[in-house]
Enzyme design. Structure first.
Site, PDB file in Angstrom:
ATOM      1  N   GLN A  42      -7.573 -12.960   3.230  1.00 59.67           N
ATOM      2  CA  GLN A  42      -6.196 -13.530   3.805  1.00 59.67           C
ATOM      3  C   GLN A  42      -6.387 -14.833   4.350  1.00 59.67           C
ATOM      4  OE1 GLN A  42      -4.868 -10.460   6.557  1.00 59.67           O
ATOM      5  NE2 GLN A  42      -3.602 -12.007   7.792  1.00 59.67           N
ATOM      6  N   ASP A  88      -2.825  -6.628  15.084  1.00 56.45           N
ATOM      7  CA  ASP A  88      -3.935  -6.436  14.564  1.00 56.45           C
ATOM      8  C   ASP A  88      -4.466  -7.474  13.622  1.00 56.45           C
ATOM      9  OD1 ASP A  88      -1.794  -5.734  12.923  1.00 56.45           O
ATOM     10  OD2 ASP A  88      -2.644  -3.801  12.289  1.00 56.45           O
ATOM     11  N   THR A 111       0.904  -1.314  -0.001  1.00 55.07           N
ATOM     12  CA  THR A 111       0.055  -0.092   0.026  1.00 55.07           C
ATOM     13  C   THR A 111       0.839   0.952  -0.006  1.00 55.07           C
ATOM     14  OG1 THR A 111      -0.018  -0.439   2.247  1.00 55.07           O
ATOM     15  CG2 THR A 111      -2.044  -0.991   0.987  1.00 55.07           C
ATOM     16  N   LYS A 132      -8.663  -0.214  11.796  1.00 58.81           N
ATOM     17  CA  LYS A 132      -8.653   1.332  11.161  1.00 58.81           C
ATOM     18  C   LYS A 132      -9.833   1.837  11.712  1.00 58.81           C
ATOM     19  CE  LYS A 132      -5.215   0.233   7.900  1.00 58.81           C
ATOM     20  NZ  LYS A 132      -5.101  -0.901   8.124  1.00 58.81           N
ATOM     21  N   ARG A 168      -9.915   2.757   3.856  1.00 56.70           N
ATOM     22  CA  ARG A 168      -8.556   3.386   3.003  1.00 56.70           C
ATOM     23  C   ARG A 168      -8.920   3.470   1.689  1.00 56.70           C
ATOM     24  NH1 ARG A 168      -3.309   0.402   4.617  1.00 56.70           N
ATOM     25  NH2 ARG A 168      -4.470  -1.512   4.223  1.00 56.70           N
ATOM     26  N   HIS A 225       7.373  -2.108   9.370  1.00 53.70           N
ATOM     27  CA  HIS A 225       7.448  -3.785   8.616  1.00 53.70           C
ATOM     28  C   HIS A 225       8.749  -4.395   9.249  1.00 53.70           C
ATOM     29  CE1 HIS A 225       5.450  -1.174   5.494  1.00 53.70           C
ATOM     30  NE2 HIS A 225       4.610  -2.112   5.658  1.00 53.70           N
ATOM     31  N   LYS A 230       7.675   7.115  13.820  1.00 55.32           N
ATOM     32  CA  LYS A 230       7.281   8.493  13.287  1.00 55.32           C
ATOM     33  C   LYS A 230       8.443   9.404  13.329  1.00 55.32           C
ATOM     34  CE  LYS A 230       3.317   7.325  11.136  1.00 55.32           C
ATOM     35  NZ  LYS A 230       3.229   7.311   9.665  1.00 55.32           N
ATOM     36  N   THR A 231       8.822  10.449  12.526  1.00 59.21           N
ATOM     37  CA  THR A 231       9.675  11.324  12.852  1.00 59.21           C
ATOM     38  C   THR A 231       8.973  12.750  12.313  1.00 59.21           C
ATOM     39  OG1 THR A 231      10.747  11.292  10.702  1.00 59.21           O
ATOM     40  CG2 THR A 231      11.802  10.065  12.731  1.00 59.21           C
ATOM     41  N   HIS A 233       8.699   0.771   5.901  1.00 54.98           N
ATOM     42  CA  HIS A 233       9.102   1.750   6.982  1.00 54.98           C
ATOM     43  C   HIS A 233       9.389   0.682   8.206  1.00 54.98           C
ATOM     44  CE1 HIS A 233       5.189   1.296   8.444  1.00 54.98           C
ATOM     45  NE2 HIS A 233       4.763   1.750   7.255  1.00 54.98           N
ATOM     46  N   LYS A 241       2.031   4.606  17.934  1.00 54.08           N
ATOM     47  CA  LYS A 241       2.690   3.955  17.173  1.00 54.08           C
ATOM     48  C   LYS A 241       4.118   4.431  16.947  1.00 54.08           C
ATOM     49  CE  LYS A 241       0.096   1.118  13.729  1.00 54.08           C
ATOM     50  NZ  LYS A 241      -0.595   1.535  12.507  1.00 54.08           N
TER      51      LYS A 241
END
Length: 410
Positions: free
Chosen positions: A171, A192, A40, A82, A86, A48, A230-231, A45, A227
């Site tokens: 899935q 999740d 997606t 979520k 999406r 993963h 993140k920066t 990042h 989470k």
RNA sequence: GGAGGGGUGCCCGAGUGGUUAAAGGGGGCAGACUGUAAAUCUGUUGCCAAACGGCUACGAAGGUUCAAAUCCUUCUCCCUCCA
């Protein structure tokens, strides 16, 4: 040799598991196992990375991991956990994303040597016939049960489209397919994914009458529950094009105190004894532990050489010794532009991309947050001249407390 | 399909004709303190401009008005109740 499950458990990879005893038993012999990655985004990042680390452990232990690209499932979008639907992604975009992700996965797993596999569920999901699929697979799913699942709770309040509702079934079908084609017995995924994973395990039991197994990874969060990964610039990418090794190193160098040990266990291959020894470290000693974490993690993702460079640059820059090495992010400007006094300090920061706008640059300077080669910039209108560069033609720009950039005169 | 409610800045959320670039909070950023920590305190937080000031912005497009986030029309998305 120790069972790889014990290793994973000890290092904090395990959150939920179907049957611990059984998993240990099947892992005594080489096992085919898989984790899914939906294409997606155009890169991977740190989110993963945890599954990839787990796959690396499994590969080392002689098992056969499959990194399953969700070329088919990405067409649907997983609603698990979520709050909003999406956005639909075009197939061209998914195609591009897959290629980018394959390259990255290759760095972690031995695909060419055949120790691990990359597969794509588009292969079997796209050709599916709707009616056949409903009759063979759909009949095994209870809508009542699906609706009761925690993963859908939020979405039942906010709205859940039919397309997303099908994600879990697909899935589950993946797991069944991999079981049939590769004898895959074990699925891993983020916590999740638990519902989706169990659905697959359940499907294999119903259709094939076989026990498959699964476990999930914990969701890594910062201590305030957000989470991790993140920066200020966004996600912490695993590709050097999207985030330089130096900046990647900085991300790890800046984790919170109470996370270091946990992260060392998961994101490095250092022996457990070494890590537990570090648990005794406190206060400023923790900086050393963070440095080790940053070095090891950077080495895994970008290679030892890049990690070494990043460490060197970090040491130079934070000790005030100037811009050592070439690892720092930065830009190159021409002597003509400088002698023409093309820039004042504020527009320079903005033009070189060190501030997101000129207003932002002005603000930074006025707040006293910018220095050139160790000298505080006090005036947003200060012209940038050769004087700002040292004899090597370099200018080390510090923005805020810990952002460093290097500009080279050419 | 019917009835009602809603869409405000990174997020939450006030605001119902002018003094609103838009209260308050969260987050972010900067400074002080430190260990490139946490906590705390201070400042700051659309863009352009040295500044005066200008421009863009309150789901989208039109309209009313000297003046609109606020009023009207159409569209769009979401929520609640009914079918």
């Amino acid at each position: 040799m120790r069972n790889v499950y014990e290793v994973l458990k000890e290092r904090g990879f395990i959150e939920n598991i179907t049957d611990e005893e059984a998993v240990i038993t099947i892992l005594k012999k080489p096992v085919v196992c898989y984790t899914g990655f939906d294409p997606t985004g155009d890169s991977l990042h740190v989110g993963h990375l945890l599954p990839l680390m787990a796959l690396m452990h499994l590969e080392k232990a002689g098992h056969k991991p499959i990194a399953l690209l969700g070329g088919g499932t990405a067409m649907i979008g997983d609603p698990s956990g979520k709050t909003e639907m999406r956005q639909m992604i075009s197939s061209e975009e998914i195609e591009r994303n897959k290629e980018a992700m394959k390259k990255i996965i290759n760095r972690y797993l031995d695909i060419e040597g055949g120790k691990s596999l990359i597969l794509d569920n588009a292969e079997w999901l796209l050709p599916l016939n709707y009616i056949d699929f409903l009759r063979e697979i759909g009949c095994h799913f209870s809508v009542n049960r699906m609706l009761a699942a925690e993963a859908y709770k939020q979405r039942l309040e906010r709205g859940l489209s039919f397309i997303e509702f099908n994600y879990q079934i697909l899935q589950a079908f993946d797991f069944l397919t991999l079981y049939r084609s590769h004898g895959c017995l074990l699925q891993m995924g983020g916590n999740d994914q638990w519902g989706n994973i169990l659905a697959g395990e359940d499907l294999i039991r119903r259709i094939e009458g076989k026990e498959a197994h699964a476990f999930t990874y914990p969701l890594l969060t910062t201590s305030d529950g957000k989470k991790m990964g993140k920066t200020e610039k966004g996600a912490v990418w695993l590709s050097a094009e999207k985030l330089s090794p130096y900046e990647y190193f900085q991300f790890w160098r800046n984790v919170e105190d109470d996370q270091v040990i946990k992260l060392l266990k998961i994101f490095t291959f250092l022996p457990m004894e070494e890590i537990t020894a570090m648990e005794a470290w406190k206060d400023h000693e923790l900086n050393k532990a963070k440095e080790i974490l940053a070095f090891e993690a950077t080495a895994i993702t970008h290679g030892k050489e890049e990690a070494r460079k990043a460490l060197e640059a970090t040491k130079a820059v934070f000790s005030g010794a100037g811009a050592g090495g070439d690892a720092l992010p930065g830009t190159v400007v021409s002597r003509q532009e400088i002698s023409a006094e093309k820039w004042d300090a504020a527009s320079f920061l903005a033009d070189q991309g060190f501030a997101s706008s000129k207003s932002e640059a002005k603000r930074l300077i006025m707040q006293g947050g910018v220095s050139f080669n160790g000298e505080k910039v006090g005036d947003i209108l200060m012209p940038v001249t050769e004087k700002n560069f040292d004899e090597k033609g370099e200018c080390l720009i510090k923005v805020g407390k810990k952002k460093f950039y290097k500009v080279i005169l050419q």
